[in-house]
Design a protein around this motif. Structure first.
Motif, PDB file in Angstrom:
ATOM      1  N   THR A  49      48.905  88.932  69.926  1.00 55.58           N
ATOM      2  CA  THR A  49      48.774  89.070  68.635  1.00 55.58           C
ATOM      3  C   THR A  49      48.213  90.304  67.874  1.00 55.58           C
ATOM      4  O   THR A  49      47.301  90.544  68.317  1.00 55.58           O
ATOM      5  CB  THR A  49      48.213  87.760  68.334  1.00 55.58           C
TER       6      THR A  49
ATOM      7  N   ARG B  38      49.022  80.076  67.972  1.00 55.80           N
ATOM      8  CA  ARG B  38      50.034  79.951  69.044  1.00 55.80           C
ATOM      9  C   ARG B  38      50.708  81.279  69.449  1.00 55.80           C
ATOM     10  O   ARG B  38      51.166  81.971  68.346  1.00 55.80           O
ATOM     11  CB  ARG B  38      50.896  78.669  68.373  1.00 55.80           C
ATOM     12  N   GLU B  39      50.951  81.499  70.559  1.00 56.39           N
ATOM     13  CA  GLU B  39      51.565  82.695  71.142  1.00 56.39           C
ATOM     14  C   GLU B  39      52.575  82.114  72.070  1.00 56.39           C
ATOM     15  O   GLU B  39      52.320  81.183  73.126  1.00 56.39           O
ATOM     16  CB  GLU B  39      50.931  83.728  71.785  1.00 56.39           C
TER      17      GLU B  39
ATOM     18  N   LEU C 234      58.509  87.848  70.771  1.00 54.32           N
ATOM     19  CA  LEU C 234      57.062  87.344  70.661  1.00 54.32           C
ATOM     20  C   LEU C 234      57.113  86.365  69.368  1.00 54.32           C
ATOM     21  O   LEU C 234      57.492  86.911  68.803  1.00 54.32           O
ATOM     22  CB  LEU C 234      56.054  88.147  70.904  1.00 54.32           C
ATOM     23  N   HIS C 235      56.944  84.746  69.608  1.00 53.95           N
ATOM     24  CA  HIS C 235      56.606  83.987  68.400  1.00 53.95           C
ATOM     25  C   HIS C 235      55.070  83.990  68.406  1.00 53.95           C
ATOM     26  O   HIS C 235      54.380  83.412  69.340  1.00 53.95           O
ATOM     27  CB  HIS C 235      57.534  82.866  68.640  1.00 53.95           C
ATOM     28  N   THR C 236      54.724  84.038  67.087  1.00 52.95           N
ATOM     29  CA  THR C 236      53.162  83.609  66.851  1.00 52.95           C
ATOM     30  C   THR C 236      53.479  82.826  65.563  1.00 52.95           C
ATOM     31  O   THR C 236      54.227  82.627  64.710  1.00 52.95           O
ATOM     32  CB  THR C 236      52.495  85.011  66.438  1.00 52.95           C
TER      33      THR C 236
ATOM     34  N   SER D 207      54.406  82.041  60.205  1.00 50.29           N
ATOM     35  CA  SER D 207      54.784  82.147  61.621  1.00 50.29           C
ATOM     36  C   SER D 207      55.544  83.467  61.593  1.00 50.29           C
ATOM     37  O   SER D 207      55.813  83.850  60.554  1.00 50.29           O
ATOM     38  CB  SER D 207      55.524  81.226  62.119  1.00 50.29           C
TER      39      SER D 207
ATOM     40  N   PRO E  16      57.110  92.558  70.893  1.00 49.04           N
ATOM     41  CA  PRO E  16      55.660  92.891  70.973  1.00 49.04           C
ATOM     42  C   PRO E  16      55.559  94.225  70.495  1.00 49.04           C
ATOM     43  O   PRO E  16      56.180  95.203  70.602  1.00 49.04           O
ATOM     44  CB  PRO E  16      55.441  92.374  72.147  1.00 49.04           C
TER      45      PRO E  16
ATOM     46  N   LEU F  67      49.909  82.916  78.731  1.00 50.41           N
ATOM     47  CA  LEU F  67      50.502  81.944  77.858  1.00 50.41           C
ATOM     48  C   LEU F  67      51.447  80.709  78.319  1.00 50.41           C
ATOM     49  O   LEU F  67      51.372  79.617  77.778  1.00 50.41           O
ATOM     50  CB  LEU F  67      51.431  82.752  76.857  1.00 50.41           C
TER      51      LEU F  67
ATOM     52  N   GLY G 269      51.673  77.392  74.393  1.00 51.90           N
ATOM     53  CA  GLY G 269      51.519  78.385  73.587  1.00 51.90           C
ATOM     54  C   GLY G 269      50.156  78.215  72.560  1.00 51.90           C
ATOM     55  O   GLY G 269      49.805  79.314  72.049  1.00 51.90           O
TER      56      GLY G 269
END
Length: 373
Positions: free
Chosen positions: A274, A310-311, A321-323, A334, A339, A355, A361
């Motif tokens: 992140t 959350r990652e 990448l989903h954060t 979100s 990345p 992760l 995550g």
């Protein structure tokens, strides 16, 4: 709706800007069209040139070559309009999920990729050498849509988080923000410069008084002190070789946080991958203030400590990448995408392994500090 022997579906009028506006009470929603009418002039020109428009509609490569060979299509507005509409319809043939819409100009696409058709027409004629990159974009489009569906599914997931919140709420220090003036000596009211309207175009490339964010450093100090007081976390405070201030927070459980702050911005690094910037943009159009940046920092740091980070990595074929950040009061946000390019491949591999060991995550909350007797 009319039909055509050229495209495999009904033809609709071109959507306009008004069709995207919310009308209340709203009528039954109208699905955006896959094919639009108004391309007949281009069909006639193709036939006059000895080319079957049905062939062009089914083969974007052949259509690209035909358009590139006929720059006179741009000579008259009505010809260019007809050609652009034909191009957009041909894209919808190649990518059946694509639909027409009107933003600042007519486009055809999906939520992941949308092609301004007038710009494409000019691009083909002015830069015919871009044929292969365009073909590659079309080939990657279905996967982009599938990746987007995965991101949407992640964002829609409901989850119960056992937040761990400090027993005493954080109290933000008063920000001492000086007045700033423009070139004429008039006070600039950051945060409300555009009075709800659109900023001028040049404001997006202009940055005035980035030092207005300097008071945020007192908020960072206060937030770090608050977290150190109530959570079991080791804090390292230092300055780097550039003079920027650095705070490294290493909790006994949960995601670490590293903050790098200057008079103009704060970079937040947390978890495995992140990266967040406060402010996210310093340009005049975005009109950020020290207060809005303090809001962002407060929300982000307190949420991470409470267990709201959350990652998920990698997502989809593109390995994005989903954060996600959730706050104890029910808020959150979100994001997703590639990345940070500064991560070497080995670090991305390590992050993937790390992760994968977290529940979906989600980083655990920091442990509250045992009260001193």
């Amino acid at each position: 709706m009319s039909t055509s022997n050229t495209f495999p579906g009904a033809l609709a009028p071109m959507p306009d800007a008004m069709s995207a506006m919310l009308i209340w009470p709203s009528p039954e929603p109208v699905a955006p069209p896959r094919f639009v009418e108004g391309f007949e002039l281009f069909e006639a020109l193709a036939r006059d040139a000895g080319t079957d428009p049905v062939v062009l509609a089914a083969d974007l490569g052949a259509l690209w070559d035909f358009v590139a060979a006929h720059p006179e299509l741009l000579d008259a507005p009505e010809t260019a309009e007809a050609a652009a509409r034909f191009l957009g319809n041909a894209i919808a043939v190649a990518h059946p999920a694509a639909r027409w819409r009107f933003t600042s100009e007519p486009e055809v696409g999906t939520s992941t990729i949308s092609v301004p058709v007038a710009g494409l027409l000019r691009g083909i004629i002015e830069h015919p050498e871009q044929r292969e990159p365009f073909r590659e974009m079309l080939a990657s489009w279905p996967q982009a849509d599938r990746d987007a569906e995965e991101f949407d599914a992640l964002r829609r997931e409901e989850v119960d988080i056992d937040f761990v919140v400090a027993p005493v709420p954080f109290t933000r220090p008063v920000l001492a923000v000086p007045e700033f003036v423009d070139e004429s000596g008039k006070v600039i009211h950051y945060g409300s410069r555009w009075a709800g309207g659109s900023p001028p175009e040049d404001a997006y490339s202009r940055v005035t008084h980035p030092e207005r964010f300097a008071p945020v450093m007192s908020v960072v100090d206060a937030l770090v002190d608050h977290l150190e007081t109530w959570y079991d976390v080791d804090v390292d405070r230092r300055s780097d070789e550039s003079g920027a201030r650095v705070w490294h927070l290493r909790p006994t459980t949960g995601a670490q946080i590293t903050l790098t702050g200057t008079a103009e911005s704060v970079v937040i690094r947390s978890g495995a991958l992140t990266r967040e910037y406060a402010p996210s943009c310093t340009c005049d159009a975005c009109d950020e203030t020290a207060e809005s940046v303090a809001d962002q920092l407060e929300e982000t740091l307190l949420a991470i400590a409470a267990g709201g980070l959350r990652e998920v990595f990698p997502v989809g074929q593109r390995r994005w990448l989903h954060t996600e950040l959730r706050t104890p009061d029910g808020g959150g946000r979100s994001g997703g995408g590639e990345p940070d390019p500064s991560f070497p491949a080995e670090e991305l591999d390590d992050a993937e392994d790390l992760l994968a060991r977290l529940p979906d995550g989600w980083w655990p909350a920091w442990t509250l500090r045992t009260p001193r007797s």
